[in-house]
Design an enzyme around this catalytic site. Structure first.
Site, mmCIF file in Angstrom:
data_model
loop_
_atom_site.group_PDB
_atom_site.id
_atom_site.type_symbol
_atom_site.label_atom_id
_atom_site.label_comp_id
_atom_site.label_asym_id
_atom_site.label_seq_id
_atom_site.Cartn_x
_atom_site.Cartn_y
_atom_site.Cartn_z
ATOM 1 N N ARG A 118 59.613 14.851 -29.632
ATOM 2 C CA ARG A 118 60.370 13.777 -28.985
ATOM 3 C C ARG A 118 60.883 12.825 -30.058
ATOM 4 O O ARG A 118 60.094 12.163 -30.727
ATOM 5 C CB ARG A 118 59.490 13.021 -27.995
ATOM 6 C CG ARG A 118 58.816 13.879 -26.927
ATOM 7 C CD ARG A 118 57.972 12.993 -26.014
ATOM 8 N NE ARG A 118 57.264 13.737 -24.990
ATOM 9 C CZ ARG A 118 55.995 14.128 -25.095
ATOM 10 N NH1 ARG A 118 55.311 13.839 -26.199
ATOM 11 N NH2 ARG A 118 55.416 14.785 -24.122
ATOM 12 N N ARG A 133 63.844 17.970 -29.909
ATOM 13 C CA ARG A 133 64.686 17.579 -28.780
ATOM 14 C C ARG A 133 65.549 16.404 -29.202
ATOM 15 O O ARG A 133 65.048 15.401 -29.705
ATOM 16 C CB ARG A 133 63.831 17.183 -27.573
ATOM 17 C CG ARG A 133 64.655 16.830 -26.341
ATOM 18 C CD ARG A 133 63.781 16.401 -25.176
ATOM 19 N NE ARG A 133 63.129 15.109 -25.407
ATOM 20 C CZ ARG A 133 62.214 14.569 -24.596
ATOM 21 N NH1 ARG A 133 61.825 15.224 -23.523
ATOM 22 N NH2 ARG A 133 61.680 13.397 -24.867
ATOM 23 N N CYS A 140 57.418 22.975 -21.916
ATOM 24 C CA CYS A 140 56.947 21.850 -22.733
ATOM 25 C C CYS A 140 56.592 20.642 -21.878
ATOM 26 O O CYS A 140 56.354 19.554 -22.400
ATOM 27 C CB CYS A 140 57.988 21.469 -23.784
ATOM 28 S SG CYS A 140 59.558 20.896 -23.120
ATOM 29 N N ASN A 166 58.145 18.243 -15.748
ATOM 30 C CA ASN A 166 58.071 16.924 -15.100
ATOM 31 C C ASN A 166 59.352 16.619 -14.334
ATOM 32 O O ASN A 166 59.331 16.293 -13.144
ATOM 33 C CB ASN A 166 57.817 15.830 -16.142
ATOM 34 C CG ASN A 166 56.494 15.998 -16.861
ATOM 35 O OD1 ASN A 166 55.628 16.736 -16.412
ATOM 36 N ND2 ASN A 166 56.339 15.316 -17.974
ATOM 37 N N ASP A 167 60.480 16.702 -15.034
ATOM 38 C CA ASP A 167 61.756 16.424 -14.376
ATOM 39 C C ASP A 167 62.150 17.539 -13.423
ATOM 40 O O ASP A 167 62.701 17.280 -12.341
ATOM 41 C CB ASP A 167 62.859 16.202 -15.414
ATOM 42 C CG ASP A 167 62.931 14.755 -15.885
ATOM 43 O OD1 ASP A 167 62.686 13.858 -15.064
ATOM 44 O OD2 ASP A 167 63.233 14.524 -17.063
ATOM 45 N N GLU A 189 65.696 21.315 -16.939
ATOM 46 C CA GLU A 189 65.062 20.275 -16.126
ATOM 47 C C GLU A 189 65.786 20.078 -14.806
ATOM 48 O O GLU A 189 65.247 19.487 -13.875
ATOM 49 C CB GLU A 189 65.077 18.943 -16.883
ATOM 50 C CG GLU A 189 64.435 18.998 -18.246
ATOM 51 C CD GLU A 189 64.862 17.838 -19.124
ATOM 52 O OE1 GLU A 189 64.069 16.902 -19.275
ATOM 53 O OE2 GLU A 189 65.989 17.870 -19.641
ATOM 54 N N ARG A 237 59.303 10.646 -9.901
ATOM 55 C CA ARG A 237 58.010 10.856 -10.556
ATOM 56 C C ARG A 237 57.329 9.557 -10.954
ATOM 57 O O ARG A 237 56.175 9.570 -11.397
ATOM 58 C CB ARG A 237 58.166 11.759 -11.774
ATOM 59 C CG ARG A 237 59.009 11.201 -12.898
ATOM 60 C CD ARG A 237 59.084 12.194 -14.031
ATOM 61 N NE ARG A 237 59.796 11.665 -15.180
ATOM 62 C CZ ARG A 237 59.599 12.071 -16.420
ATOM 63 N NH1 ARG A 237 58.698 12.997 -16.674
ATOM 64 N NH2 ARG A 237 60.287 11.572 -17.416
ATOM 65 N N HIS A 283 50.567 5.477 -16.950
ATOM 66 C CA HIS A 283 49.814 5.307 -18.196
ATOM 67 C C HIS A 283 48.428 5.928 -18.073
ATOM 68 O O HIS A 283 47.903 6.500 -19.027
ATOM 69 C CB HIS A 283 49.678 3.820 -18.532
ATOM 70 C CG HIS A 283 50.917 3.207 -19.072
ATOM 71 N ND1 HIS A 283 51.434 3.535 -20.304
ATOM 72 C CD2 HIS A 283 51.761 2.285 -18.555
ATOM 73 C CE1 HIS A 283 52.533 2.836 -20.529
ATOM 74 N NE2 HIS A 283 52.751 2.075 -19.481
#
Length: 564
Positions: free
Chosen positions: A297, A333, A493, A445-446, A422, A456, A199
């Site tokens: 998203r 997505r 992205c 990220n992935d 990903e 992660r 967060h």
């Protein structure tokens, strides 16, 4: 006023290194988060003759006070902080914790201790589920501390209230802490724990605050000590020189502008798009001048629901996101359920390893109707929105899966269909992939967590889970090259696109568009305009040849004057 020491003192204090999760530099005095609420004594019991019903009622009243306080603070929170506070308030209102604590009071446990023990049980249950549910265990601890503070008559834990600008230093920050930060006084965030997807990282990027996480040793910094936080390099320098302070403050006062066309100094186009997750985010991205949306998203209308939303409900929600971008591209997505986003009507919360389980496009194997309903809703919303809608599926592993998704999208009238890259396997077979899709978008990220075998969500692995890792960048390059050969656009992205220096590297690797939090667009645009296409390629080669993420970042930053 910031007072700095001499050069010799500065050299005597070691620079602290962590993981930069939100770029930018800031100088200010350290303000430490106050000590957390202490655990009540294990032997704390009700006094003889105590009114059990009244003590039990105190817990419910305290929880209600916490809920009301969080909801009130949500009305004045900045950016995404409002939604975080509202979610924490919902947890305070959930009867699970209160009921469990009240049962312990009935058995003679003192209220504060009862809340602590009940929270531990709820946390253990959430952690056993893994993924998104495990992350909510931190929220439970935050609610627990707030209820215990009320029961003990102490101030609620949280960010210190200061009039003068400061750098906030903590072991970790609860969602409600980060959500109440005021960017007019909080200059930067530094935590000893946490990771790139915490967060703290997410809200720091949304607020435009430099942030470094997973930085061992930061808790040894004294309150009031002046530090330079570099969110791009991931460093904290105690007692910086007066010249350095002046340079940082001059850069902080700089006005970043974006004229609506992303490009390098010699005119090479790199489309600059925004990541959005709801109508409010879409409005902010449009106001920032984004060239479109590179990642919409769609989970926001599925989360916290016991059953799938209707097609009509989805159409209404999607249209609200699409309409601010009439005449522009919006990449939608499809539902990325599973792992950190479990849905009771679609995913199995008992999976042993949800990050490698049935998530994203894989959920369509057993629940194809959910995907078909969503594609129908996207197509209907696109018809009346005036936008150029592209659609892509997450968590695709093979070119065959990609072809299947494209066929399904076409069946619903969605002409431009692609996939997220990903999974390393898909990047390694990118040449075959490009013959099946209209475009591809890299989710860094992935892609990074799978490449580095580093969850992660684990702060201890944050240094590995860094998009600057040369191995991950090689997969980006492989995918982008395949796109060039096939004449297919390839975008990024993931959060990597919001890092101005990494954006330059990505452009050099052949990426055609970058999608990021709206706040980052102007700075990324300015940075791209400071280099030519050839310089992007040269800097990308530097990053690819580096031995690790830290070296790659340092090598590129050393040759980007606007960022030094």
């Amino acid at each position: 006023m910031i007072v700095c020491g001499t050069g010799s003192r500065r050299n005597a204090v070691a620079v602290i290194s962590g993981v930069g999760v939100s770029s930018g530099r800031a100088v200010g005095p350290v303000v430490r988060m106050p000590d957390p609420v202490a655990e009540p004594a294990a032997e704390a019991r009700l006094a003889d003759g105590a009114d059990v019903a009244a003590e039990s009622a105190r817990i419910a009243a305290a929880a209600e006070q916490v809920r009301a306080d969080l909801e009130h603070r949500a009305t004045t929170a900045h950016g995404e902080g409002s939604a975080v506070l509202e979610a924490t308030a919902l947890m305070a209102a959930d009867p699970t914790l209160v009921t469990a604590a009240q049962k312990k009071v009935d058995d003679g446990t003192a209220p504060a201790r009862a809340v602590w023990e009940a929270a531990a049980e709820v946390q253990a249950m959430l952690e056993s589920l893994g993924g998104y549910m495990a992350e909510r265990a931190r929220d439970v601890a935050d609610v627990r501390d707030r209820i215990v503070a009320v029961l003990d008559g102490r101030p609620a834990p949280g960010v210190p209230d200061r009039d003068e600008p400061f750098v906030l230093v903590a072991h970790d920050l609860a969602p409600a802490d980060t959500a109440t930060l005021d960017p007019s006084t909080c200059l930067a965030l530094v935590t000893e724990g946490g990771g790139p997807t915490s967060h703290t990282a997410i809200l720091a990027r949304a607020l435009g605050l430099p942030a470094v996480v997973a930085a061992p040793g930061v808790l040894d910094l004294a309150d009031g000590a002046v530090v330079l936080v570099d969110g791009a390099l991931g460093t904290i320098e105690p007692n910086p020189s007066a010249d350095t302070v002046a340079q940082v403050q001059a850069l902080a006062n700089r006005e970043w502008t974006f004229d609506g066309t992303g490009r390098t100094a010699d005119g090479h186009r790199v489309q600059l798009l925004a990541n959005v997750g709801d109508p409010k985010g879409a409005a902010a991205a449009a106001e920032a001048g984004a060239e479109g949306v590179g990642l919409f998203r769609t989970e926001f209308c599925f989360l916290d629901r016991a059953e799938e939303p209707t097609v009509d409900e989805q159409v209404e929600q999607y249209r609200a996101v699409l309409e601010p971008f009439a005449g522009k591209k919006v990449v939608v997505r499809t539902l990325d359920a599973g792992a950190d986003k479990p849905l009771p009507f679609l995913t199995d919360a008992t999976e042993a390893n949800p990050a490698l389980g049935v998530r994203g496009y894989r959920t369509a194997v057993r629940h194809s109707e959910v995907l078909d309903h969503q594609l129908e809703a996207i197509a209907r919303a696109a018809t009346t929105s005036g936008t150029e809608v592209w659609v892509m599926a997450p968590m695709v592993s093979t070119a065959g899966e990609a072809a299947d998704f494209v066929e399904r999208a076409h069946a619903h009238g969605l002409a431009t269909a692609g996939v997220m890259v990903e999974v390393p396997a898909l990047a390694l077979t990118a040449d075959a992939l490009m013959s099946a899709v209209a475009f591809a978008s890299l989710g860094t990220n992935d892609l990074t967590q799978y490449t580095m075998a580093a969850d992660r969500l684990l702060g201890d692995l944050a240094a590995l889970n860094d998009a600057w890792q040369p191995a991950a960048l090689r997969l980006v390059h492989l995918t982008a090259e395949a796109g060039v050969q096939a004449g297919r656009p390839v975008g990024v992205c993931g959060e990597a696109a919001a890092d101005p220096a990494l954006a330059v590297v990505l452009a050099g690797l052949g990426v055609t568009s970058l999608s990021m939090t709206a706040r980052a667009i102007a700075e990324v645009a300015t940075t791209l305009l400071s280099v030519t296409r050839d310089e992007c390629v040269r800097l990308a080669e530097l990053a690819l040849s580096a031995p690790d993420a830290r070296a790659a970042r340092a090598a590129v930053h050393a040759q980007l004057p606007p960022l030094t």
